[in-house]
Design a protein around this motif. Sequence first.
Motif, PDB file in Angstrom:
ATOM      1  N   LYS A   1      29.803  57.474  28.213  1.00 12.78           N
ATOM      2  CA  LYS A   1      29.028  56.897  29.307  1.00 12.78           C
ATOM      3  C   LYS A   1      29.761  57.280  30.579  1.00 12.78           C
ATOM      4  CE  LYS A   1      27.970  52.787  31.811  1.00 12.78           C
ATOM      5  NZ  LYS A   1      28.547  53.400  32.997  1.00 12.78           N
ATOM      6  N   LEU A   2      29.113  58.130  31.375  1.00 10.48           N
ATOM      7  CA  LEU A   2      29.724  58.594  32.621  1.00 10.48           C
ATOM      8  C   LEU A   2      29.593  57.536  33.715  1.00 10.48           C
ATOM      9  CD1 LEU A   2      28.330  62.232  32.561  1.00 10.48           C
ATOM     10  CD2 LEU A   2      30.674  61.516  32.057  1.00 10.48           C
ATOM     11  N   ALA A   3      30.604  57.461  34.569  1.00  6.48           N
ATOM     12  CA  ALA A   3      30.598  56.529  35.697  1.00  6.48           C
ATOM     13  C   ALA A   3      30.001  57.210  36.922  1.00  6.48           C
ATOM     14  CB  ALA A   3      32.022  56.071  36.012  1.00  6.48           C
ATOM     15  N   LEU A   4      29.163  56.490  37.637  1.00  3.68           N
ATOM     16  CA  LEU A   4      28.639  57.003  38.895  1.00  3.68           C
ATOM     17  C   LEU A   4      29.790  57.265  39.849  1.00  3.68           C
ATOM     18  CD1 LEU A   4      25.487  54.887  39.833  1.00  3.68           C
ATOM     19  CD2 LEU A   4      25.617  57.357  39.520  1.00  3.68           C
TER      20      LEU A   4
ATOM     21  N   GLU B   1      39.677  40.333  31.451  1.00  2.00           N
ATOM     22  CA  GLU B   1      40.202  39.035  31.836  1.00  2.00           C
ATOM     23  C   GLU B   1      40.124  38.918  33.347  1.00  2.00           C
ATOM     24  OE1 GLU B   1      44.119  38.649  30.250  1.00  2.00           O
ATOM     25  OE2 GLU B   1      43.375  38.300  28.235  1.00  2.00           O
ATOM     26  N   SER B   2      40.179  37.698  33.837  1.00  2.00           N
ATOM     27  CA  SER B   2      40.071  37.504  35.287  1.00  2.00           C
ATOM     28  C   SER B   2      41.226  38.198  36.009  1.00  2.00           C
ATOM     29  CB  SER B   2      40.048  36.014  35.618  1.00  2.00           C
ATOM     30  OG  SER B   2      41.240  35.411  35.198  1.00  2.00           O
ATOM     31  N   THR B   3      40.880  38.904  37.046  1.00  3.47           N
ATOM     32  CA  THR B   3      41.850  39.588  37.885  1.00  3.47           C
ATOM     33  C   THR B   3      41.502  39.274  39.333  1.00  3.47           C
ATOM     34  OG1 THR B   3      40.486  41.570  37.978  1.00  3.47           O
ATOM     35  CG2 THR B   3      42.147  41.488  36.235  1.00  3.47           C
ATOM     36  N   VAL B   4      42.219  39.847  40.247  1.00  2.00           N
ATOM     37  CA  VAL B   4      41.919  39.641  41.661  1.00  2.00           C
ATOM     38  C   VAL B   4      40.510  40.150  41.963  1.00  2.00           C
ATOM     39  CG1 VAL B   4      42.602  40.249  44.009  1.00  2.00           C
ATOM     40  CG2 VAL B   4      44.345  39.774  42.286  1.00  2.00           C
ATOM     41  N   THR B   5      40.160  41.283  41.373  1.00  2.00           N
ATOM     42  CA  THR B   5      38.828  41.851  41.540  1.00  2.00           C
ATOM     43  C   THR B   5      38.022  41.585  40.273  1.00  2.00           C
ATOM     44  OG1 THR B   5      39.809  43.633  42.829  1.00  2.00           O
ATOM     45  CG2 THR B   5      37.568  43.969  42.070  1.00  2.00           C
ATOM     46  N   SER B   6      36.761  41.292  40.443  1.00  4.13           N
ATOM     47  CA  SER B   6      35.889  41.029  39.296  1.00  4.13           C
ATOM     48  C   SER B   6      35.380  42.358  38.728  1.00  4.13           C
ATOM     49  CB  SER B   6      34.704  40.176  39.757  1.00  4.13           C
ATOM     50  OG  SER B   6      33.829  39.965  38.685  1.00  4.13           O
ATOM     51  N   PHE B   7      35.596  42.573  37.427  1.00  2.00           N
ATOM     52  CA  PHE B   7      35.152  43.795  36.765  1.00  2.00           C
ATOM     53  C   PHE B   7      34.034  43.493  35.786  1.00  2.00           C
ATOM     54  CE2 PHE B   7      39.416  44.893  38.176  1.00  2.00           C
ATOM     55  CZ  PHE B   7      39.198  46.134  38.740  1.00  2.00           C
TER      56      PHE B   7
ATOM     57  N   SER C   1      31.297  47.443  38.583  1.00  2.46           N
ATOM     58  CA  SER C   1      29.899  47.509  38.177  1.00  2.46           C
ATOM     59  C   SER C   1      29.786  48.299  36.886  1.00  2.46           C
ATOM     60  CB  SER C   1      29.095  48.212  39.281  1.00  2.46           C
ATOM     61  OG  SER C   1      27.881  48.720  38.792  1.00  2.46           O
ATOM     62  N   GLU C   2      28.792  47.977  36.073  1.00  5.71           N
ATOM     63  CA  GLU C   2      28.583  48.760  34.851  1.00  5.71           C
ATOM     64  C   GLU C   2      28.245  50.211  35.188  1.00  5.71           C
ATOM     65  OE1 GLU C   2      24.568  48.416  32.774  1.00  5.71           O
ATOM     66  OE2 GLU C   2      24.647  46.525  33.897  1.00  5.71           O
ATOM     67  N   PHE C   3      27.702  50.460  36.375  1.00  6.69           N
ATOM     68  CA  PHE C   3      27.337  51.811  36.783  1.00  6.69           C
ATOM     69  C   PHE C   3      28.549  52.669  37.117  1.00  6.69           C
ATOM     70  CE2 PHE C   3      23.660  49.161  37.978  1.00  6.69           C
ATOM     71  CZ  PHE C   3      22.752  49.670  37.055  1.00  6.69           C
TER      72      PHE C   3
END
Length: 170
Positions: A140-143, A27-33, A57-59
């Motif tokens: 799925k590992l995060a960078l 959902e919309s937050t202060v930061t875009s995810f 980011s998806e990465f």
Amino acid sequence: LSNKNLGQTPYEEKVDVGDFSLKLVPESTVTSFASWEGSIKVIPGLLTYINASLSESEFTSAVDVLWLEKISSKASEVAITTIPDGATVALDGEMKGITPLTLTTVSPGEHSLTMTSSGFVTRTVKLKTTAGYKVNVIVKLALSPGSETQPEATPTADAVVRSTPTPTKA
């Protein structure tokens, strides 16, 4: 789930058996995810579990998908796949190998599975094994952000889907 809005997380419901596309949209937050979309498998009478730590980011987002599968052996197994492949796997703190990896002699009970890979954030998954079943784990590992500090607020999403029992013919 397959382009049908099911509601908000945490989400736990019974759904039909099958292979599905699942999309988690913050959902919309202060930061875009970033959103996450992937495939899940729902097997009759068994649990499928999804846990996501979404980021900008998806990465830099991490996602765990776990499901049980009945096996012919009386043992309990764990099959681990990471995105990307080649992560080091430790089960309960003991190094087991490199992904993709199947562990065929795991004692029934609660375990901690840790995946590490250079350039990626270490990911730990808690799971419970049962005799006669294999726990399939896709992570799925995060960078790695390249710094010691992690984002303060990372939205998480948990979804648990159980198969809807199918009537049996007498």
